[in-house]
Design a protein around this motif. Structure first.
Motif, PDB file in Angstrom:
ATOM      1  N   GLY A  53     -36.217  89.951  12.446  1.00 36.10           N
ATOM      2  CA  GLY A  53     -35.757  89.319  11.215  1.00 36.10           C
ATOM      3  C   GLY A  53     -34.859  88.128  11.505  1.00 36.10           C
ATOM      4  O   GLY A  53     -34.991  87.053  10.906  1.00 36.10           O
ATOM      5  N   LEU A  54     -33.951  88.332  12.471  1.00 31.91           N
ATOM      6  CA  LEU A  54     -33.009  87.267  12.802  1.00 31.91           C
ATOM      7  C   LEU A  54     -33.728  86.059  13.395  1.00 31.91           C
ATOM      8  O   LEU A  54     -33.519  84.921  12.985  1.00 31.91           O
ATOM      9  N   ILE A  55     -34.614  86.352  14.345  1.00 36.70           N
ATOM     10  CA  ILE A  55     -35.246  85.259  15.074  1.00 36.70           C
ATOM     11  C   ILE A  55     -36.288  84.541  14.233  1.00 36.70           C
ATOM     12  O   ILE A  55     -36.549  83.363  14.425  1.00 36.70           O
ATOM     13  N   SER A  56     -36.871  85.221  13.257  1.00 39.16           N
ATOM     14  CA  SER A  56     -37.916  84.577  12.461  1.00 39.16           C
ATOM     15  C   SER A  56     -37.358  83.507  11.533  1.00 39.16           C
ATOM     16  O   SER A  56     -38.103  82.678  11.030  1.00 39.16           O
ATOM     17  N   HIS A  57     -36.082  83.565  11.277  1.00 36.11           N
ATOM     18  CA  HIS A  57     -35.505  82.566  10.376  1.00 36.11           C
ATOM     19  C   HIS A  57     -35.649  81.174  11.005  1.00 36.11           C
ATOM     20  O   HIS A  57     -35.398  80.996  12.198  1.00 36.11           O
ATOM     21  N   PRO A  58     -36.089  80.195  10.201  1.00 40.12           N
ATOM     22  CA  PRO A  58     -36.319  78.845  10.762  1.00 40.12           C
ATOM     23  C   PRO A  58     -35.100  78.281  11.496  1.00 40.12           C
ATOM     24  O   PRO A  58     -35.250  77.642  12.537  1.00 40.12           O
ATOM     25  N   LEU A  59     -33.903  78.523  10.974  1.00 42.48           N
ATOM     26  CA  LEU A  59     -32.715  77.988  11.632  1.00 42.48           C
ATOM     27  C   LEU A  59     -32.504  78.633  13.008  1.00 42.48           C
ATOM     28  O   LEU A  59     -32.095  77.973  13.959  1.00 42.48           O
ATOM     29  N   SER A  60     -32.801  79.950  13.092  1.00 42.10           N
ATOM     30  CA  SER A  60     -32.674  80.639  14.378  1.00 42.10           C
ATOM     31  C   SER A  60     -33.650  80.059  15.387  1.00 42.10           C
ATOM     32  O   SER A  60     -33.317  79.854  16.549  1.00 42.10           O
ATOM     33  N   ARG A  61     -34.862  79.775  14.921  1.00 44.10           N
ATOM     34  CA  ARG A  61     -35.874  79.214  15.819  1.00 44.10           C
ATOM     35  C   ARG A  61     -35.453  77.840  16.309  1.00 44.10           C
ATOM     36  O   ARG A  61     -35.593  77.514  17.487  1.00 44.10           O
ATOM     37  N   LEU A  62     -34.948  77.045  15.370  1.00 45.58           N
ATOM     38  CA  LEU A  62     -34.502  75.708  15.731  1.00 45.58           C
ATOM     39  C   LEU A  62     -33.364  75.811  16.755  1.00 45.58           C
ATOM     40  O   LEU A  62     -33.329  75.083  17.759  1.00 45.58           O
ATOM     41  N   TYR A  63     -32.453  76.742  16.497  1.00 45.98           N
ATOM     42  CA  TYR A  63     -31.316  76.935  17.401  1.00 45.98           C
ATOM     43  C   TYR A  63     -31.810  77.336  18.799  1.00 45.98           C
ATOM     44  O   TYR A  63     -31.396  76.772  19.806  1.00 45.98           O
ATOM     45  N   LEU A  64     -32.708  78.313  18.850  1.00 44.84           N
ATOM     46  CA  LEU A  64     -33.218  78.773  20.154  1.00 44.84           C
ATOM     47  C   LEU A  64     -33.986  77.675  20.870  1.00 44.84           C
ATOM     48  O   LEU A  64     -33.887  77.522  22.096  1.00 44.84           O
ATOM     49  N   PHE A  65     -34.728  76.895  20.084  1.00 43.36           N
ATOM     50  CA  PHE A  65     -35.480  75.799  20.686  1.00 43.36           C
ATOM     51  C   PHE A  65     -34.528  74.803  21.359  1.00 43.36           C
ATOM     52  O   PHE A  65     -34.716  74.406  22.509  1.00 43.36           O
ATOM     53  N   ALA A  66     -33.467  74.423  20.632  1.00 43.90           N
ATOM     54  CA  ALA A  66     -32.497  73.473  21.186  1.00 43.90           C
ATOM     55  C   ALA A  66     -31.816  74.081  22.404  1.00 43.90           C
ATOM     56  O   ALA A  66     -31.651  73.416  23.440  1.00 43.90           O
ATOM     57  N   LEU A  67     -31.415  75.330  22.300  1.00 42.25           N
ATOM     58  CA  LEU A  67     -30.719  75.994  23.410  1.00 42.25           C
ATOM     59  C   LEU A  67     -31.585  76.003  24.668  1.00 42.25           C
ATOM     60  O   LEU A  67     -31.131  75.638  25.760  1.00 42.25           O
TER      61      LEU A  67
END
Lengths: 118, 252
Positions: A53-67
């Motif tokens: 649930g946490l990771i599916s959120h678009p902002l989480s994905r964007l964050y992980l992508f940048a990280l």
């Protein structure tokens, strides 16, 4: 002495931003995801459904992508100079930057592909 | 004089090279009197005056201002006028010419490389619009002076080049002192020459060669902080690059 603009600024900027991101955020991920999680200190937080649930959120994905991507570019720049100067290979030898930044670009594409399929 | 004049001595191992006479540089040992208030330069002057007049080295002011007496003292780039014998006594002091430069004779290095790079970065105030003399001086506030003052303290002693591992690997690298001067003049409110310096400073032999080892700032006898100056130049050059890519129409 050669003059003229060089293509270094983009790699250095990615290195600089990546270094900041990696220095501030990666230790948090190691502490939370690498130590606290596996040690079972916060069992509910790492339940599968909650994580998805946490990771599916678009902002989480964007964050992980940048990280992931920025950390890779930081590594690439460091590793390029480790090879070029640490191992005393010629700094202007083109295969080194191509291999290093190429790996970071491939890693970035893979990260994007994985994160989009989550 | 507060020094105690005793019979104590200290050994100096000095790298000698006399072209036409020596095949290769080699160390020669000298016993000199040990004085608490003597610096390495005093010991070298003693050798030249009392033991071997053929010893060659550069010096002038003996007070850390002229920048000519830089040498490797026990492997570290130092001004020999600021390296006290008491820091090393009773151990032997090894004196060598500055690293990364060709030896001309004994402790004298060839400055040719630096003397080519120095004018290339235009270390003077560049004006697009030179005012007539009777228009008066270019005025500056104390705050504007503070922007660049630290970087203006350089005495061109070249200790930073001797400490720089990048300069050792890439002798084309413009190097710490010259790039610190780029920062010094770019930050000067009276200067308008940034664009001209950028060709060299952000070029293939400029700031991007630096990997922020920081040894230049460690050895600098005037606290100029060339490493910090280079980092500032990297950031300003990178932001300018982004501006030119994102807003190409804003390009001058």
């Amino acid at each position: 002495m050669k003059t003229g603009r060089s293509s270094e600024p983009i790699w250095w900027l990615l290195f600089a931003v990546g270094g900041t991101v990696a220095a501030f955020l990666v230790p948090v991920h190691i502490a939370v995801g690498g130590i606290a999680g596996p040690a079972g200190w916060i069992p509910q937080a790492f339940a599968y459904d909650r994580m998805v649930g946490l990771i599916s959120h678009p902002l989480s994905r964007l964050y992980l992508f940048a990280l992931i991507s920025l950390s890779l570019f930081h590594w690439a720049h460091r590793f390029r100079y480790t090879l070029a100067e640490g191992l005393r290979l010629k700094a202007s030898w083109l295969p080194i930057p191509i291999a290093c930044y190429g790996s970071a670009i491939v890693g970035t594409i893979l990260a994007a592909a994985v994160l989009m399929r989550l | 004089m507060t020094s105690s004049v005793s019979s104590a001595t200290i050994t100096l191992e000095v790298l000698r090279y006399r072209p036409g006479r020596d095949q290769a540089p080699a160390f020669q040992s000298f016993q000199v009197p040990y004085r608490e208030d003597w610096v390495v330069l005093d010991a070298l002057n003693y050798i030249k005056d009392q033991i071997d007049g053929s010893l060659s080295y550069r010096w002038s002011c003996r007070m850390g201002v002229c920048g000519s007496c830089g040498m490797m003292v026990n492997g570290t780039p130092r001004l020999s006028c600021a390296a006290f014998l008491k820091e090393y006594y009773p151990a032997t002091v090894r004196v060598e010419p500055l690293e990364h430069f060709p030896i001309e004779r004994d402790l004298v290095i060839s400055l040719d490389d630096f003397m080519q790079k120095l004018p290339a970065v235009r270390p003077w105030i560049v004006r697009q619009d030179d005012r007539p003399l009777d228009a008066g001086e270019y005025r500056q506030t104390p705050a504007e002076l503070d922007w660049y003052k630290q970087f203006s303290m350089c005495i061109n002693c070249l200790l930073c080049y001797s400490a720089c591992p990048v300069y050792e690997l890439e002798p084309r690298f413009i190097g710490p002192a010259a790039l610190a001067l780029v920062a010094r003049y770019n930050l000067d409110s009276r200067d308008q020459g940034r664009e001209q310096r950028q060709e060299i400073a952000a070029g293939p032999d400029g700031v991007w060669d630096c990997t922020l080892v920081g040894e230049c700032s460690t050895v600098c006898p005037k606290d100029v902080d060339p490493a910090g100056a280079i980092q500032r130049l990297k950031l300003s050059s990178a932001l300018e690059w982004v501006k030119n890519v994102v807003l190409p129409w804003g390009r001058r």
